[in-house]
Design a protein around this motif. Structure first.
Motif, PDB file in Angstrom:
ATOM      1  N   GLY A   1       0.829  -1.255  -0.030  1.00 40.56           N
ATOM      2  CA  GLY A   1       0.159  -0.057   0.018  1.00 40.56           C
ATOM      3  C   GLY A   1       0.720   1.285  -0.066  1.00 40.56           C
ATOM      4  N   GLU A   2       0.165   2.394  -0.060  1.00 40.35           N
ATOM      5  CA  GLU A   2       0.755   3.730  -0.069  1.00 40.35           C
ATOM      6  C   GLU A   2       1.217   4.297   1.477  1.00 40.35           C
ATOM      7  N   PHE A   3       1.960   4.862   1.593  1.00 45.32           N
ATOM      8  CA  PHE A   3       2.600   5.147   2.917  1.00 45.32           C
ATOM      9  C   PHE A   3       2.613   6.688   3.293  1.00 45.32           C
ATOM     10  N   VAL A   4       1.995   7.198   4.482  1.00 42.94           N
ATOM     11  CA  VAL A   4       2.224   8.351   4.741  1.00 42.94           C
ATOM     12  C   VAL A   4       2.934   8.375   6.262  1.00 42.94           C
ATOM     13  N   LEU A   5       4.096   9.224   6.511  1.00 37.83           N
ATOM     14  CA  LEU A   5       4.696   9.114   7.822  1.00 37.83           C
ATOM     15  C   LEU A   5       4.808  10.322   8.494  1.00 37.83           C
ATOM     16  N   VAL A   6       4.757  10.285   9.873  1.00 36.78           N
ATOM     17  CA  VAL A   6       4.856  11.482  10.541  1.00 36.78           C
ATOM     18  C   VAL A   6       6.201  11.199  11.712  1.00 36.78           C
ATOM     19  N   LEU A   7       7.163  11.881  11.449  1.00 36.15           N
ATOM     20  CA  LEU A   7       8.375  11.731  12.268  1.00 36.15           C
ATOM     21  C   LEU A   7       8.020  13.008  13.382  1.00 36.15           C
ATOM     22  N   HIS A   8       7.937  12.399  14.835  1.00 37.77           N
ATOM     23  CA  HIS A   8       7.536  13.321  15.669  1.00 37.77           C
ATOM     24  C   HIS A   8       8.654  14.230  16.153  1.00 37.77           C
ATOM     25  N   PRO A   9       8.096  15.354  16.750  1.00 40.94           N
ATOM     26  CA  PRO A   9       9.214  16.242  17.177  1.00 40.94           C
ATOM     27  C   PRO A   9      10.146  15.458  17.907  1.00 40.94           C
ATOM     28  N   ALA A  10      11.391  16.177  17.917  1.00 38.25           N
ATOM     29  CA  ALA A  10      12.496  15.519  18.825  1.00 38.25           C
ATOM     30  C   ALA A  10      12.304  15.831  19.947  1.00 38.25           C
ATOM     31  N   PRO A  11      12.386  14.561  20.978  1.00 40.12           N
ATOM     32  CA  PRO A  11      12.233  14.467  22.332  1.00 40.12           C
ATOM     33  C   PRO A  11      13.285  15.388  22.929  1.00 40.12           C
ATOM     34  N   VAL A  12      12.899  15.955  24.301  1.00 44.92           N
ATOM     35  CA  VAL A  12      13.759  16.591  25.069  1.00 44.92           C
ATOM     36  C   VAL A  12      14.821  15.681  25.427  1.00 44.92           C
ATOM     37  N   ALA A  13      16.332  16.059  25.708  1.00 45.26           N
ATOM     38  CA  ALA A  13      17.254  14.997  26.013  1.00 45.26           C
ATOM     39  C   ALA A  13      16.753  14.597  27.512  1.00 45.26           C
ATOM     40  N   ALA A  14      16.907  13.479  27.777  1.00 40.68           N
ATOM     41  CA  ALA A  14      16.702  12.826  29.153  1.00 40.68           C
ATOM     42  C   ALA A  14      17.907  13.302  30.012  1.00 40.68           C
ATOM     43  N   GLN A  15      17.972  13.552  31.009  1.00 37.04           N
ATOM     44  CA  GLN A  15      18.961  13.812  31.987  1.00 37.04           C
ATOM     45  C   GLN A  15      19.738  12.526  32.501  1.00 37.04           C
ATOM     46  N   GLY A  16      21.164  12.680  32.426  1.00 33.54           N
ATOM     47  CA  GLY A  16      21.904  11.663  33.167  1.00 33.54           C
ATOM     48  C   GLY A  16      21.776  10.113  32.314  1.00 33.54           C
ATOM     49  N   GLY A  17      22.607  10.173  31.244  1.00 33.28           N
ATOM     50  CA  GLY A  17      22.961   8.865  30.647  1.00 33.28           C
ATOM     51  C   GLY A  17      21.866   8.525  29.493  1.00 33.28           C
TER      52      GLY A  17
END
Length: 315
Positions: free
Chosen positions: A244-260
């Motif tokens: 089939g035909e595809f549409v994708l949504v790449l979500h906004p970049a997440p806020v970086a998690a703290q510590g590792g």
């Protein structure tokens, strides 16, 4: 079972028939992306009224018109597609100058976004003639409405329409690297024969969420959401998922998690990219300082090297 749209045509005439449809205008008409019932009443009225229908594929459009019970001869259909759009646009301008009403439709959805139509519209504008858009179905907004990309206050508002990424692997990888630095949601399109290659390229984005829309509005429509790193394996788990035909949504970049929180992302990037490139990309995605990420990447590389050599060290 064939659906009877005669009542829809009557409703279109009742609801939109008394509106003004100026002669000498180009009507840019959105058509369904899969489900014929998604046509608008105003679109049906204009398709009945217009003198000529310019279209991406005359056979496809004639089939659609007949499904709605709209009778147009082959002489009233004009092919305007990606290979002849600039030349064919001059023929449309000539018709408009004769005070004809011309509608333009692509094979599905709203013309001029990913499908042809933009050069036609530009040519009509340049000739000083009127363009009238008729809104309707769009795969872009259809999937965005189900992706919930603005559900949390941390996410950046707005979205970017990217469309199809390059088919060549190297160019596609470079495009993904650019997308990784985009904080907003990104809408992508892809064909079934290239969807797995795209999924494999997106894997470097790690935990960044992707909403996948397949066969939207059709009988076998499916919408799924997952981390980019899991997209390829999800496709491979069921062969039907690659159809089939595809549409994708790449979500906004997440806020970086703290510590590792960057270790998994660095590992994923380093499997596909040189160390310095992986660090640069990780810094753009997470907002972390490049020096700190570089030190972590070196440690990970040394750890991998030690694991490869084993507990006895070099032979």
């Amino acid at each position: 079972m064939t659906t009877d749209y005669s009542s829809a045509l009557r409703a279109a005439s009742d609801a939109a028939g008394n509106q003004h449809y100026p002669a000498g205008a180009l009507y840019v008409v959105a058509t369904p992306i899969g489900n014929l019932a998604d046509i608008t009443l105003r679109a049906l009225q204009v398709l009945q009224l217009c003198d000529t229908i310019a279209c991406e594929d005359t056979r496809h459009t004639q089939q659609m018109l007949r499904a709605y019970g709209i009778d147009k001869s082959s002489h009233q259909l004009l092919a305007v597609h990606q290979h002849n759009e600039s030349e064919a646009a001059q023929g449309v301008v000539s018709l408009l100058q004769q005070q004809k009403r011309v509608a333009y439709v692509s094979d599905a959805g709203t013309p001029g976004i990913s499908d042809p139509g933009a050069r036609l519209v530009a040519t009509v504008h340049a000739a000083g003639l009127r363009v009238m858009p008729l809104p309707g179905a769009s795969s872009v907004t259809t999937l965005l409405s189900a992706a919930a990309v603005g559900a949390t206050s941390e996410e950046t508002s707005g979205f970017v329409f990217q469309g199809f990424l390059p088919a060549k692997a190297g160019e596609r990888a470079s495009a993904v690297e650019t997308l990784a630095a985009e904080a907003r949601a990104v809408v992508l399109l892809e064909a079934p024969h290239r969807i797995l290659a795209l999924a494999q390229s997106l894997a470097v984005l790690g935990e960044r969420q992707v909403t996948v829309g397949r066969e939207l509005t059709k009988q076998f429509e499916s919408i799924a959401q997952m981390p980019a790193a899991e997209f390829a394996s999800w496709l491979q788990a069921d062969s039907h998922r690659q159809r089939g035909e595809f549409v994708l949504v790449l979500h906004p970049a997440p806020v970086a998690a703290q510590g590792g929180g960057n270790t998994k992302l660095l590992k994923l990037l380093m499997t596909e990219l040189p160390l310095k490139t992986a660090v640069k990309l990780a810094a753009e995605i997470t907002g972390e300082h490049r020096n700190a990420l570089y030190e972590e990447a070196l440690a990970l590389k040394k750890e991998d090297s030690d694991d490869t050599l084993g507990p006895g060290g070099p032979a």
